[in-house]
Each structure stands twice: as structure tokens, then as C-alpha cells.
Enzyme design. Structure first.
Site, PDB file in Angstrom:
ATOM      1  N   ASN A   1      13.069  46.839  -4.057  1.00 14.64           N
ATOM      2  CA  ASN A   1      13.645  48.172  -3.959  1.00 14.64           C
ATOM      3  C   ASN A   1      12.919  48.972  -2.877  1.00 14.64           C
ATOM      4  O   ASN A   1      12.024  48.463  -2.211  1.00 14.64           O
ATOM      5  CB  ASN A   1      13.616  48.865  -5.322  1.00 14.64           C
ATOM      6  CG  ASN A   1      14.823  49.742  -5.544  1.00 14.64           C
ATOM      7  OD1 ASN A   1      15.290  50.417  -4.639  1.00 14.64           O
ATOM      8  ND2 ASN A   1      15.327  49.743  -6.769  1.00 14.64           N
TER       9      ASN A   1
ATOM     10  N   HIS B   1     -11.963  45.281   1.931  1.00 16.96           N
ATOM     11  CA  HIS B   1     -13.174  45.507   2.730  1.00 16.96           C
ATOM     12  C   HIS B   1     -14.403  45.164   1.898  1.00 16.96           C
ATOM     13  O   HIS B   1     -14.361  45.224   0.667  1.00 16.96           O
ATOM     14  CB  HIS B   1     -13.247  46.968   3.179  1.00 16.96           C
ATOM     15  CG  HIS B   1     -12.089  47.375   4.020  1.00 16.96           C
ATOM     16  ND1 HIS B   1     -12.077  47.233   5.385  1.00 16.96           N
ATOM     17  CD2 HIS B   1     -10.883  47.900   3.692  1.00 16.96           C
ATOM     18  CE1 HIS B   1     -10.920  47.670   5.872  1.00 16.96           C
ATOM     19  NE2 HIS B   1     -10.176  48.072   4.855  1.00 16.96           N
TER      20      HIS B   1
ATOM     21  N   GLY C   1       7.980  49.972 -11.129  1.00 12.64           N
ATOM     22  CA  GLY C   1       7.737  50.962 -10.090  1.00 12.64           C
ATOM     23  C   GLY C   1       6.269  51.309  -9.918  1.00 12.64           C
ATOM     24  O   GLY C   1       5.554  51.525 -10.884  1.00 12.64           O
TER      25      GLY C   1
ATOM     26  N   LYS D   1      -6.718  41.399 -11.734  1.00  6.62           N
ATOM     27  CA  LYS D   1      -7.071  40.027 -12.128  1.00  6.62           C
ATOM     28  C   LYS D   1      -5.794  39.240 -12.387  1.00  6.62           C
ATOM     29  O   LYS D   1      -4.731  39.821 -12.606  1.00  6.62           O
ATOM     30  CB  LYS D   1      -7.917  40.047 -13.392  1.00  6.62           C
ATOM     31  CG  LYS D   1      -9.268  40.726 -13.211  1.00  6.62           C
ATOM     32  CD  LYS D   1     -10.109  40.569 -14.462  1.00  6.62           C
ATOM     33  CE  LYS D   1     -11.358  41.349 -14.472  1.00  6.62           C
ATOM     34  NZ  LYS D   1     -12.325  41.339 -13.547  1.00  6.62           N
TER      35      LYS D   1
ATOM     36  N   ARG E   1      -3.525  44.705 -18.085  1.00  2.98           N
ATOM     37  CA  ARG E   1      -3.929  43.715 -19.079  1.00  2.98           C
ATOM     38  C   ARG E   1      -2.702  43.271 -19.844  1.00  2.98           C
ATOM     39  O   ARG E   1      -1.685  43.968 -19.896  1.00  2.98           O
ATOM     40  CB  ARG E   1      -4.977  44.289 -20.024  1.00  2.98           C
ATOM     41  CG  ARG E   1      -4.499  45.472 -20.822  1.00  2.98           C
ATOM     42  CD  ARG E   1      -5.599  46.065 -21.702  1.00  2.98           C
ATOM     43  NE  ARG E   1      -5.110  47.248 -22.383  1.00  2.98           N
ATOM     44  CZ  ARG E   1      -4.312  47.255 -23.438  1.00  2.98           C
ATOM     45  NH1 ARG E   1      -3.891  46.126 -23.960  1.00  2.98           N
ATOM     46  NH2 ARG E   1      -3.907  48.376 -23.985  1.00  2.98           N
TER      47      ARG E   1
END
Length: 185
Positions: free
Chosen positions: A84, A114, A141, A165, A179
């Protein structure tokens, strides 16, 4: 000796303003700018631009402008993928997306990062780690996917999540940091 491009794709410190990398980014910007200016009914024109911009994609790719990326050539999509409006993919490492991917507005995939150490960061070199997204994944979104993350098949990531993760297959996951909330059947 490795080029800066080879270092970038290998996940090593690299100099982003290497002339070759700068030229590649300028080419991508010219292409996605052209893509973003296309009229809503110019699908053949959009597909032709995407052929030049992206690494590879299967049939049924539908990207709603605007779309932004660093290089484009390091992004691959499977079949029947939808993005989208207003998605940004920083593809300093490979971003690999499976079939039937669905992506809500304002999703950001960041393969670039970085050094955390300020002394190293101030020297200027950057890093990148690949992002891999399986088949039939939905990103809600405003989702942000961080460098080095893999999201398994058939998984849904809730809106506004920050995925730091790996997320397994067949789950609903959400939050900051993202999570697993529950398994999906």
C-alpha cells in the site's frame, strides 16, 4: 580487496558514499521518482519501471505509489504481492519477500544500520543485514522491520509494531518491541 558494495552485501562495515554506491542510489531514486509520478491507471508503465528498479518479482506485484528504496536491485518479491501507499525499503542488504505478501501503508523495512558505539559511528562507515519475509505474511500499517530479521510464513504483524527479532511462522505478533501474541491455525 573487497569493494564497498561487496562489503555492504557481506554485512561488513562499508562506506556508503563510495562513488559506485552513490551512482546506484541515484539510479534508484530516478526510477522510483518516475514510478511515483505515474497516473493511477498506468499499470503497464509502472511494471516497466519496476522491472528496471527491483531485483526480481513474480507476477501480480502491485505497489501503490509513493514507494521509496535505497537501491531497489536488492529487493525481490514472490508472486501476488501488494504494498500500500508510502512504503520505504532500505535495501543495503538483500530484502527477500515470499509469495502473497500483503503490506499496509507506511511500512518500513530497514536493512541498513549504524554502529552502536559513537566513536565507530562518527567515523562514518555503515552496516546492513538482510531481511527475509516468508509466504503469506501480512504487515499492518506503520510496521517497522529492523535489520537481520526473518518473519516466518503465514504470520501477521499488528499495526505499529517494531520488529527487532525473528518472528516464527503461523503467529500473530505485535508491539514495540514486537512479540508473539498467539499462534494462528
Amino acid at each position: 580487496m573487497k569493494t564497498e558494495l561487496e562489503k555492504m552485501l557481506a554485512g561488513e562495515l562499508y562506506i556508503a558514499n563510495d562513488p559506485m554506491l552513490v551512482d546506484m542510489r541515484f539510479k534508484a531514486r530516478a526510477l522510483f521518482s518516475e514510478f511515483n509520478r505515474t497516473p493511477h491507471d498506468a499499470e503497464p508503465e509502472r511494471q516497466a519501471i519496476l522491472q528496471q528498479l527491483l531485483g526480481d518479482f513474480g507476477p501480480g506485484l502491485n505497489i501503490q505509489p509513493p514507494f521509496y528504496c535505497d537501491y531497489g536491485v536488492f529487493i525481490t518479491f514472490g508472486r501476488n504481492c501488494f504494498l500500500n501507499f508510502n512504503c520505504t525499503f532500505l535495501d543495503c542488504a538483500r530484502i527477500t519477500i515470499g509469495d502473497n505478501f500483503q503490506c499496509a501503508p507506511n511500512v518500513q523495512l530497514y536493512a541498513a544500520y549504524h554502529p552502536v558505539n559513537a566513536v565507530e559511528r562518527d567515523k562514518g562507515p555503515e552496516l546492513a543485514a538482510p531481511i527475509t519475509i516468508g509466504n503469506s505474511v501480512w504487515l499492518g500499517g506503520g510496521v517497522i522491520v529492523c535489520p537481520g530479521v526473518t518473519i516466518g510464513d503465514n504470520t501477521t504483524i499488528g499495526a505499529g509494531s517494531v520488529v527487532t527479532k525473528n518472528i516464527p511462522a503461523n503467529v500473530f505478533a505485535a508491539g514495540n518491541p514486537c512479540r508473539v501474541i498467539r499462534e494462528l491455525t
